[in-house]
Design a protein around this motif. Structure first.
Motif, mmCIF file in Angstrom:
data_model
loop_
_atom_site.group_PDB
_atom_site.id
_atom_site.type_symbol
_atom_site.label_atom_id
_atom_site.label_comp_id
_atom_site.label_asym_id
_atom_site.label_seq_id
_atom_site.Cartn_x
_atom_site.Cartn_y
_atom_site.Cartn_z
ATOM 1 N N UNK A 275 52.769 -20.157 66.609
ATOM 2 C CA UNK A 275 54.094 -20.294 66.015
ATOM 3 C C UNK A 275 54.084 -21.230 64.811
ATOM 4 N N UNK A 276 52.931 -21.787 64.490
ATOM 5 C CA UNK A 276 52.820 -22.692 63.358
ATOM 6 C C UNK A 276 51.363 -22.946 63.044
ATOM 7 N N UNK A 277 51.140 -23.521 61.899
ATOM 8 C CA UNK A 277 49.777 -23.858 61.471
ATOM 9 C C UNK A 277 49.751 -25.330 61.094
ATOM 10 N N UNK A 278 48.822 -26.057 61.708
ATOM 11 C CA UNK A 278 48.622 -27.473 61.419
ATOM 12 C C UNK A 278 47.299 -27.617 60.689
ATOM 13 N N UNK A 279 47.356 -28.225 59.510
ATOM 14 C CA UNK A 279 46.138 -28.338 58.708
ATOM 15 C C UNK A 279 46.243 -29.573 57.815
ATOM 16 N N UNK A 280 45.101 -30.234 57.580
ATOM 17 C CA UNK A 280 45.090 -31.396 56.702
ATOM 18 C C UNK A 280 45.479 -31.042 55.268
ATOM 19 N N UNK A 281 45.282 -29.783 54.890
ATOM 20 C CA UNK A 281 45.720 -29.275 53.594
ATOM 21 C C UNK A 281 47.016 -28.503 53.813
ATOM 22 N N UNK A 282 48.134 -29.080 53.400
ATOM 23 C CA UNK A 282 49.436 -28.461 53.668
ATOM 24 C C UNK A 282 49.574 -27.110 52.981
ATOM 25 N N UNK A 283 48.925 -26.934 51.862
ATOM 26 C CA UNK A 283 48.952 -25.649 51.171
ATOM 27 C C UNK A 283 48.329 -24.564 52.033
ATOM 28 N N UNK A 284 47.209 -24.867 52.657
ATOM 29 C CA UNK A 284 46.557 -23.920 53.567
ATOM 30 C C UNK A 284 47.474 -23.617 54.754
ATOM 31 N N UNK B 109 50.729 -23.677 54.889
ATOM 32 C CA UNK B 109 51.845 -22.821 54.467
ATOM 33 C C UNK B 109 51.392 -21.364 54.338
ATOM 34 N N UNK B 110 50.291 -21.146 53.675
ATOM 35 C CA UNK B 110 49.820 -19.774 53.446
ATOM 36 C C UNK B 110 49.527 -19.066 54.770
ATOM 37 N N UNK B 111 48.943 -19.781 55.716
ATOM 38 C CA UNK B 111 48.626 -19.167 57.005
ATOM 39 C C UNK B 111 49.861 -18.982 57.879
ATOM 40 N N UNK B 112 50.793 -19.928 57.804
ATOM 41 C CA UNK B 112 52.011 -19.816 58.610
ATOM 42 C C UNK B 112 52.866 -18.631 58.195
ATOM 43 N N UNK B 113 52.804 -18.239 56.927
ATOM 44 C CA UNK B 113 53.576 -17.099 56.445
ATOM 45 C C UNK B 113 53.172 -15.792 57.123
ATOM 46 N N UNK B 114 52.012 -15.773 57.755
ATOM 47 C CA UNK B 114 51.517 -14.562 58.406
ATOM 48 C C UNK B 114 51.935 -14.455 59.872
ATOM 49 N N UNK B 115 52.603 -15.471 60.404
ATOM 50 C CA UNK B 115 52.911 -15.501 61.834
ATOM 51 C C UNK B 115 54.158 -14.681 62.174
ATOM 52 N N UNK B 116 54.282 -14.387 63.467
ATOM 53 C CA UNK B 116 55.342 -13.514 63.977
ATOM 54 C C UNK B 116 56.556 -14.326 64.402
ATOM 55 N N UNK B 117 57.719 -13.955 63.874
ATOM 56 C CA UNK B 117 58.945 -14.666 64.199
ATOM 57 C C UNK B 117 59.344 -14.568 65.652
ATOM 58 N N UNK B 118 59.061 -13.459 66.315
ATOM 59 C CA UNK B 118 59.421 -13.295 67.723
ATOM 60 C C UNK B 118 58.666 -14.290 68.599
ATOM 61 N N UNK C 193 63.337 -18.149 64.437
ATOM 62 C CA UNK C 193 62.253 -17.228 64.100
ATOM 63 C C UNK C 193 61.425 -17.647 62.910
ATOM 64 N N UNK C 194 61.456 -18.938 62.557
ATOM 65 C CA UNK C 194 60.789 -19.428 61.357
ATOM 66 C C UNK C 194 59.527 -20.211 61.739
ATOM 67 N N UNK C 195 58.343 -19.752 61.332
ATOM 68 C CA UNK C 195 57.109 -20.468 61.655
ATOM 69 C C UNK C 195 57.012 -21.787 60.896
ATOM 70 N N UNK C 196 56.203 -22.701 61.425
ATOM 71 C CA UNK C 196 56.111 -24.069 60.904
ATOM 72 C C UNK C 196 54.753 -24.311 60.268
ATOM 73 N N UNK C 197 54.758 -24.998 59.132
ATOM 74 C CA UNK C 197 53.541 -25.495 58.492
ATOM 75 C C UNK C 197 53.643 -27.015 58.449
ATOM 76 N N UNK C 198 52.620 -27.702 58.967
ATOM 77 C CA UNK C 198 52.691 -29.156 59.053
ATOM 78 C C UNK C 198 51.297 -29.749 59.107
ATOM 79 N N UNK C 199 51.250 -31.059 59.047
ATOM 80 C CA UNK C 199 49.991 -31.768 59.235
ATOM 81 C C UNK C 199 49.704 -31.888 60.740
ATOM 82 N N UNK C 200 48.445 -32.027 61.132
ATOM 83 C CA UNK C 200 48.101 -32.145 62.553
ATOM 84 C C UNK C 200 48.323 -33.573 63.052
ATOM 85 N N UNK C 201 49.588 -33.949 63.214
ATOM 86 C CA UNK C 201 49.945 -35.303 63.621
ATOM 87 C C UNK C 201 50.904 -35.235 64.811
#
Length: 342
Positions: free
Chosen positions: A287-296, A298-307, A267-275
């Motif tokens: 279920x995750x956010x891929x962005x060239x800015x890893x900080x961005x 992370x912040x967006x992935x924290x809003x996602x739904x674990x289910x 149930x843990x969303x993922x933050x990563x680079x788009x690779x």
């Protein structure tokens, strides 16, 4: 079938390749196949400099030949491009046997980063290695494209699964005393994982590293505010995933990243680079956010739904992955055509 699998990393190292092989071995045995793992443990070996837990086989050719001769496999798969893999490849070519390989890691990039060897030289070696195979197994569309660009032409798929009985949400208080959010990474602590990109990000909360490796002490000195838990396995690892708020995967070189699937299954969303790897696992799923800015990311992935994460992880099964592997194998010996009498 009698299946021989050659590898340079099993079972000495806790990494994605070894874990995939361990699960595949068990699934093949459940289906009634006889499986022989041929690894550096079967040969005279010494620790790899900088990776003391990894053994490197020394002149394994004769030992490899005896083992393969004794086992007389119906199918031969070479999983890694190290000394054991090259020895089995040489054995097969000398005897006219067919075999398959898998391209599961960017070994050429890792060696180039660590030992300053031109990556083009290493790519040429990899091309020579895999082009001798009847088929080369890759995990994702991204890796299939990269293989073909490199010149590896006979490519097939060996997808990945996740152990849903092991990785699932559990109640835990493991991080109850740490400031939130908990930003978690699990895996080898090595330079190619780009953990410094993650640990240098300025965000409130706590960064947690689970794993061990040659860069661990350097990172502890450079980023003392992070929490380093060492290796966690079994239920303790599941608790780490379940107790965190976001899984951060900063690697730019991993070809898949099995830990991403494990995190999603808990149930843990993922933050990563788009690779390649994260792109293939996450796709367009929420279920995750891929962005060239890893900080961005992370912040967006924290809003996602674990289910949503759990549901997505359940689409990756080991039944499908094992059937991929079996269907991609080839007979080691070509059947001789029946004699025709005139």
């Amino acid at each position: 079938m009698k299946i021989l699998i050659a590898t340079d990393t099993y079972p000495q190292q806790l990494n994605g390749v070894s874990r995939v092989l361990d699960k595949t071995y068990r699934e093949l045995k459940k289906r009634g196949h006889e499986v022989r793992i041929l690894s550096a443990d079967d040969c005279t070996a010494f620790p790899w400099p900088g990776y003391q837990e990894v053994k490197i086989a020394v002149f394994p050719g004769r030992r490899v030949a005896r083992i393969v001769d004794d086992f007389s496999p119906d199918a031969i798969h070479i999983m890694t491009e190290g000394p054991v893999g090259w020895a089995v490849r040489g054995y097969c070519k000398q005897r006219g046997l067919r075999f398959t390989t898998s391209w599961l890691s960017r070994l050429s990039e890792y060696v180039s980063i660590r030992y300053k060897i031109p990556v083009s030289w290493l790519h040429n070696l990899l091309l020579r290695f895999h082009q001798s195979a009847a088929q080369t197994m890759v995990t994702t569309d991204g890796m299939a494209s990269e293989a073909k660009i490199m010149g590896i032409t006979r490519v097939c798929y060996w997808r990945r699964g996740v152990e849903l009985e092991k990785f699932r949400p559990v109640q835990t208080t493991i991080f109850e005393d740490l400031p939130r959010p908990i930003m978690l990474n699990v895996g080898r602590v090595a330079i190619e994982k780009s953990l410094d990109r993650f640990l240098s990000i300025d965000l409130p909360g706590t960064k947690v590293i689970v794993g061990d490796g040659p860069q661990l002490n350097a990172l502890k000195r450079k980023f003392p505010a992070a929490v380093y838990l060492g290796v966690r396995e079994g239920e303790k690892l599941t608790e780490c995933y379940s107790g965190a708020d976001v899984f951060v995967f900063p690697s730019l070189t991993d070809t898949f990243g099995l830990v991403n699937l494990e995190a999603l299954a808990c149930g843990l969303p993922v933050a990563a680079y788009p690779v390649t790897g994260p792109k293939d696992i996450i796709g367009n799923a929420p279920v995750g956010v891929l962005h060239e800015d890893l900080k961005v990311a992370i912040k967006r992935a924290l809003l996602l739904n674990g289910e949503d994460c759990i549901a997505h992880a359940r689409t990756f099964t080991w039944d499908v992955a094992t059937e991929d592997f079996i269907s991609s194998l080839v007979p080691a010996r070509m059947e001789q055509p029946a004699a025709v009498e005139f």
